[in-house]
Every structure is written in structure tokens, then in C-alpha cells.
Design an enzyme around this catalytic site. Structure first.
Site, PDB file in Angstrom:
ATOM      1  N   PHE A  11       0.831  -1.215   0.000  1.00 32.77           N
ATOM      2  CA  PHE A  11       0.000   0.000   0.000  1.00 32.77           C
ATOM      3  C   PHE A  11       0.870   1.272   0.000  1.00 32.77           C
ATOM      4  O   PHE A  11       0.825   2.078  -0.941  1.00 32.77           O
ATOM      5  CB  PHE A  11      -0.925  -0.067   1.225  1.00 32.77           C
ATOM      6  CG  PHE A  11      -1.567   1.206   1.644  1.00 32.77           C
ATOM      7  CD1 PHE A  11      -2.249   2.001   0.731  1.00 32.77           C
ATOM      8  CD2 PHE A  11      -1.509   1.618   2.980  1.00 32.77           C
ATOM      9  CE1 PHE A  11      -2.855   3.194   1.134  1.00 32.77           C
ATOM     10  CE2 PHE A  11      -2.111   2.796   3.387  1.00 32.77           C
ATOM     11  CZ  PHE A  11      -2.779   3.590   2.462  1.00 32.77           C
ATOM     12  N   ASP A  32       8.137  -9.521  -1.851  1.00 37.29           N
ATOM     13  CA  ASP A  32       7.935 -10.970  -2.031  1.00 37.29           C
ATOM     14  C   ASP A  32       6.495 -11.296  -2.430  1.00 37.29           C
ATOM     15  O   ASP A  32       6.148 -12.466  -2.609  1.00 37.29           O
ATOM     16  CB  ASP A  32       8.341 -11.744  -0.764  1.00 37.29           C
ATOM     17  CG  ASP A  32       7.354 -11.558   0.386  1.00 37.29           C
ATOM     18  OD1 ASP A  32       6.463 -10.686   0.291  1.00 37.29           O
ATOM     19  OD2 ASP A  32       7.485 -12.276   1.397  1.00 37.29           O
ATOM     20  N   TYR A 139       3.788  -7.235  16.748  1.00 36.08           N
ATOM     21  CA  TYR A 139       4.053  -6.330  15.615  1.00 36.08           C
ATOM     22  C   TYR A 139       4.777  -5.076  16.101  1.00 36.08           C
ATOM     23  O   TYR A 139       5.805  -4.683  15.549  1.00 36.08           O
ATOM     24  CB  TYR A 139       2.733  -5.948  14.926  1.00 36.08           C
ATOM     25  CG  TYR A 139       2.882  -4.780  13.969  1.00 36.08           C
ATOM     26  CD1 TYR A 139       3.524  -4.946  12.756  1.00 36.08           C
ATOM     27  CD2 TYR A 139       2.393  -3.511  14.303  1.00 36.08           C
ATOM     28  CE1 TYR A 139       3.679  -3.863  11.877  1.00 36.08           C
ATOM     29  CE2 TYR A 139       2.537  -2.438  13.439  1.00 36.08           C
ATOM     30  CZ  TYR A 139       3.186  -2.619  12.228  1.00 36.08           C
ATOM     31  OH  TYR A 139       3.347  -1.558  11.375  1.00 36.08           O
ATOM     32  N   ASN A 168      -1.861   5.912  11.782  1.00 40.45           N
ATOM     33  CA  ASN A 168      -2.793   5.067  11.013  1.00 40.45           C
ATOM     34  C   ASN A 168      -3.003   5.595   9.594  1.00 40.45           C
ATOM     35  O   ASN A 168      -3.855   6.467   9.373  1.00 40.45           O
ATOM     36  CB  ASN A 168      -4.142   4.977  11.730  1.00 40.45           C
ATOM     37  CG  ASN A 168      -4.107   3.948  12.831  1.00 40.45           C
ATOM     38  OD1 ASN A 168      -3.371   4.114  13.808  1.00 40.45           O
ATOM     39  ND2 ASN A 168      -4.850   2.868  12.670  1.00 40.45           N
TER      40      ASN A 168
HETATM   41  P1  NAD Z   1       1.516  -3.696   3.079  1.00 46.51           P
HETATM   42  O1  NAD Z   1       1.276  -5.048   3.648  1.00 46.51           O
HETATM   43  O2  NAD Z   1       0.630  -3.219   2.014  1.00 46.51           O
HETATM   44  O3  NAD Z   1       3.032  -3.584   2.596  1.00 46.51           O
HETATM   45  C1  NAD Z   1       4.060  -4.410   3.052  1.00 46.51           C
HETATM   46  C2  NAD Z   1       4.698  -5.057   1.841  1.00 46.51           C
HETATM   47  O4  NAD Z   1       5.825  -5.833   2.260  1.00 46.51           O
HETATM   48  C3  NAD Z   1       3.730  -6.009   1.115  1.00 46.51           C
HETATM   49  O5  NAD Z   1       3.665  -5.662  -0.253  1.00 46.51           O
HETATM   50  C4  NAD Z   1       4.366  -7.382   1.287  1.00 46.51           C
HETATM   51  O6  NAD Z   1       4.159  -8.230   0.185  1.00 46.51           O
HETATM   52  C5  NAD Z   1       5.828  -7.017   1.506  1.00 46.51           C
HETATM   53  N1  NAD Z   1       6.579  -8.032   2.261  1.00 46.51           N
HETATM   54  C6  NAD Z   1       6.176  -8.682   3.381  1.00 46.51           C
HETATM   55  N2  NAD Z   1       7.125  -9.547   3.765  1.00 46.51           N
HETATM   56  C7  NAD Z   1       8.159  -9.410   2.884  1.00 46.51           C
HETATM   57  C8  NAD Z   1       9.421 -10.034   2.747  1.00 46.51           C
HETATM   58  N3  NAD Z   1       9.828 -10.991   3.605  1.00 46.51           N
HETATM   59  N4  NAD Z   1      10.230  -9.671   1.721  1.00 46.51           N
HETATM   60  C9  NAD Z   1       9.822  -8.723   0.828  1.00 46.51           C
HETATM   61  N5  NAD Z   1       8.624  -8.097   0.911  1.00 46.51           N
HETATM   62  C10 NAD Z   1       7.812  -8.446   1.926  1.00 46.51           C
HETATM   63  O7  NAD Z   1       1.486  -2.690   4.324  1.00 46.51           O
HETATM   64  P2  NAD Z   1       1.651  -1.104   4.360  1.00 46.51           P
HETATM   65  O8  NAD Z   1       0.515  -0.600   5.146  1.00 46.51           O
HETATM   66  O9  NAD Z   1       1.958  -0.541   3.022  1.00 46.51           O
HETATM   67  O10 NAD Z   1       2.945  -0.988   5.279  1.00 46.51           O
HETATM   68  C11 NAD Z   1       4.226  -0.665   4.751  1.00 46.51           C
HETATM   69  C12 NAD Z   1       5.164  -0.338   5.902  1.00 46.51           C
HETATM   70  O11 NAD Z   1       4.667   0.769   6.618  1.00 46.51           O
HETATM   71  C13 NAD Z   1       5.332  -1.468   6.903  1.00 46.51           C
HETATM   72  O12 NAD Z   1       6.688  -1.511   7.297  1.00 46.51           O
HETATM   73  C14 NAD Z   1       4.464  -1.046   8.069  1.00 46.51           C
HETATM   74  O13 NAD Z   1       4.954  -1.562   9.288  1.00 46.51           O
HETATM   75  C15 NAD Z   1       4.597   0.460   7.979  1.00 46.51           C
HETATM   76  N6  NAD Z   1       3.473   1.175   8.589  1.00 46.51           N
HETATM   77  C16 NAD Z   1       2.242   1.160   7.982  1.00 46.51           C
HETATM   78  C17 NAD Z   1       1.189   1.859   8.576  1.00 46.51           C
HETATM   79  C18 NAD Z   1      -0.185   1.906   7.950  1.00 46.51           C
HETATM   80  O14 NAD Z   1      -1.085   2.438   8.602  1.00 46.51           O
HETATM   81  N7  NAD Z   1      -0.413   1.385   6.746  1.00 46.51           N
HETATM   82  C19 NAD Z   1       1.389   2.535   9.773  1.00 46.51           C
HETATM   83  C20 NAD Z   1       2.650   2.492  10.355  1.00 46.51           C
HETATM   84  C21 NAD Z   1       3.686   1.826   9.734  1.00 46.51           C
END
Ligand code: NAD
Length: 314
Positions: A11, A32, A139, A168
């Protein structure tokens, strides 16, 4: 500039990659595809499928890279309670593997996407970066541990690091898994369908909801802003909204009749969250622009899963 984005098909990763490509940077993406979708990426982003711990792959992808954005992670809080070892392996182990590969290749800068979840239940609202972390899920522990690794190893190895504690985030393209969907996207989906909207707990728990475009602007600023080394910086909207208030905003945008069901058997999680954005303004020039109602409207208009239903329910 040349960038590598881990988690690029996710995302936040895809929104960042597409914006950087639009600004004519060279962008490589690694993911991945455990939850990500490469079709979310514009063709200018050079995408590689692979694991963030795959060092030979990283050595190749890191050649000539000026800055790494590290977003690859497992992100579902409830799932992390069941599988903490997996969360540790990907979120902590993957981060250390990436840092080692950066050291090997000589990449100088990483922007680590951490999380507001590291604060947990905390009386010190709004949450300043100096507030004591109080993670309440595997997490959150994994994000905090990764943040410490990034900062400590970076300092030892001369890699510039900045960690953004994103609150968020919501917006078009956010993953909507059936078992543990994120609250904003789930509420939009339930309200569009009509029928029942389920609120976990009493609905008084607050979060700081920030639209994806604001997060992307903060992430882009973090790649080049000076004097960030080793800093941790909040990225949110700076406003506390309860789940009940969120539903009221959603219902002011979507013309739908819903029945609200309070599921008191499930935990509401952390009770309050609001980011103090003073440091983000000072260091990144970051001022969030998109209020909740506008962000929700943009999500409904831009996300193909919602667009058609929304046309009939404005
Ligand atoms: P998301 O799940 O859409 O993105 C994470 C991506 O990482 C996915 O595309 C997944 O396929 C990939 N992934 C997972 N394991 C992997 C691996 N072993 N090797 C390679 N790729 C891998 O989630 P997001 O909401 O886009 O979150 C992205 C980052 O932002 C994360 O680190 C999350 O902790 C952080 N974050 C997100 C939010 C939020 O509200 N969306 C808030 C705080 C922090």
C-alpha cells in the site's frame, strides 16, 4: 536519485514508488508479494520479486542506490499475536539483513518506515518522539526492535538513518484482508454495502488517521532533508478521532443506512493515539494537508473496489 524500496508492491510502498517515478527518479522495487500487488506499480518502477532477507538479490539491487526506503514487513497486529516468530523473522531479521547488505555495497542512507504502534497505550498525548515506547503487540515490538537496529547499526557503520513513525495511514490500494482488515477501509466497505457496521470495543478508542498522500510527502522529504541522522520522526495528521467519530464522518459522505453493532468481546486495542508533529514540521517541513473527510472521499473515488458503489451512494 536512485532509490530501492522494499515492500514496493504494498500500500504505502507502491504509492511512494509511483510518486518518485513520476518525479523522474530511478526507482527499484523489491517485494515478495506475500500481500503486495505488482500491478499497483507504474511501468517506470523496476520491480523484482524477492525476499528482503535475500542477500545476493539485495547486493544486486543496491548497486548505485543513493537511498533505501525500507517498508517490507508483516503488518497485521492480530496475526502477529498468533505468529510472533514470523513477525520477528521478517520485520527484525529482514531489517538486519538489509542493513548488512547496505554496508556490504556501501549505500549511505536509509529511511525506515516504523510505526506509531511502538508507543502503545501511553498517557503522554499528543505523543512526542521522546515518549517512552510501550509496545502492546508482537508487531509493535518488532517495529521498535527494527528501529533500534537501524539506528544502532547505522551509527556503527556510518549509514545515515531516519525512522518515520507512521500513525494510522489509509487510502486507495490499502490491503483489505478478510481476517483482519484495517479499520478505515473496512468501515468504508461495510457502509457502502449497507447492513451492519461492526465496531470493536466501545468505539471510544482514538487513532490519528493520515491520508497516504501526506505520508508519501513526508517519506520523500526524508530522503533529502539535512540533519536527520539517527532521528525518529512522527508522521500523522495530528488529530485524534474515535472510531465512533470516524463512522459519523463516513456516514456524512456515504448515503447509506447501517446498523451499528458493538463487539465487546474483541479488544479495542490501544485507547488513544495522536501524533505530535512538531519535529516533522521542523525537520521535514511536513504539514499534513488532507483532512479525514477529504481523504475518505479521495479513497472512495480513486479505489476501484469502491468507486462504482460510491457513485450510487453519494
Ligand atoms: P503492506 O502489507 O501493504 O506492505 C508491506 C509489503 O511488504 C507487502 O507488499 C508485502 O508483500 C511485503 N513483504 C512482506 N514480507 C516481505 C518479505 N519478507 N520480503 C519482501 N517483501 C515483503 O502494508 P503497508 O501498510 O503498506 O505498510 C508498509 C510499511 O509501513 C510497513 O513496514 C508497516 O509496518 C509500515 N506502517 C504502515 C502503517 C499503515 O497504517 N499502513 C502505519 C505504520 C507503519
Amino acid at each position: 536519485m536512485n532509490f530501492l524500496i522494499t515492500g514496493a508492491a504494498g500500500f504505502l510502498g507502491s504509492a511512494l514508488a509511483n510518486q518518485l517515478a513520476l518525479e523522474c527518479h530511478h526507482v527499484r522495487g523489491l517485494d515478495d508479494l506475500s500481500t503486495g500487488d505488482p500491478q499497483a506499480l507504474v511501468p517506470d518502477v523496476h520491480f523484482t520479486r524477492g525476499d528482503v532477507s535475500d542477500r545476493p538479490k539485495l547486493w544486486t539491487l543496491l548497486q548505485d542506490v543513493d537511498c533505501v526506503y525500507h517498508l517490507a514487513a508483516r503488518v497485521a497486529v492480530p496475526e502477529s499475536i498468533i505468529y510472533p516468530r514470523d513477525y520477528n523473522a521478517v520485520n527484525v531479521g529482514g531489517t538486519v539483513a538489509l542493513m548488512e547488505a547496505m554496508r556490504d555495497v556501501g549505500v549511505r542512507r536509509v529511511v525506515f518506515i516504523s510505526s506509531g504502534a511502538v508507543y502503545g497505550d501511553n498517557q503522554e498525548q499528543p505523543l512526542k518522539e521522546s515518549a517512552r515506547p510501550n509496545p502492546s503487540s508482537p508487531y509493535a515490538v518488532s517495529k521498535l526492535a527494527a528501529e533500534y537496529y537501524v539506528r544502532t547499526i547505522g551509527g556503527l557503520w556510518g549509514i545515515e538513518t531516519v525512522s518515520l513513525r507512521v500513525f494510522n495511514a489509509y487510502g486507495p490500494g490499502q490491503h483489505l484482508p478478510p481476517s483482519h482488515p484495517p479499520v478505515v477501509m473496512n468501515m468504508l466497505r461495510q457502509t457502502l454495502r449497507g447492513g451492519t457496521v461492526v465496531i470493536h470495543g466501545d468505539g471510544m478508542q482514538t487513532r490519528d488517521y493520515v491520508f497516504v498522500d501526506d505520508v508519501v510527502r513526508a517519506m520523500i522529504a526524508a530522503a533529502t532533508a539535512p540533519h536527520l541522522d539517527n532521528l525518529v520522526i512522527n508522521v500523522g495528521f495530528g488529530v485524534e478521532t474515535s472510531v465512533k467519530e470516524l463512522l459519523a464522518v463516513v456516514l456524512s459522505i456515504i448515503n447509506s443506512k447501517v446498523e451499528i453493532v458493538y463487539n465487546t468481546r474483541t479488544e479495542a486495542g490501544v485507547s488513544r493515539m495522536r501524533a505530535d508533529l512538531t519535529l516533522a514540521a521542523e525537520k521535514l517541513g511536513y504539514i499534513p494537508r488532507i483532512p479525514l473527510a477529504e481523504g475518505l472521499r479521495l479513497t472512495l473515488e480513486r479505489d476501484a473496489r469502491f468507486r462504482d458503489l460510491y457513485k450510487n451512494k453519494r
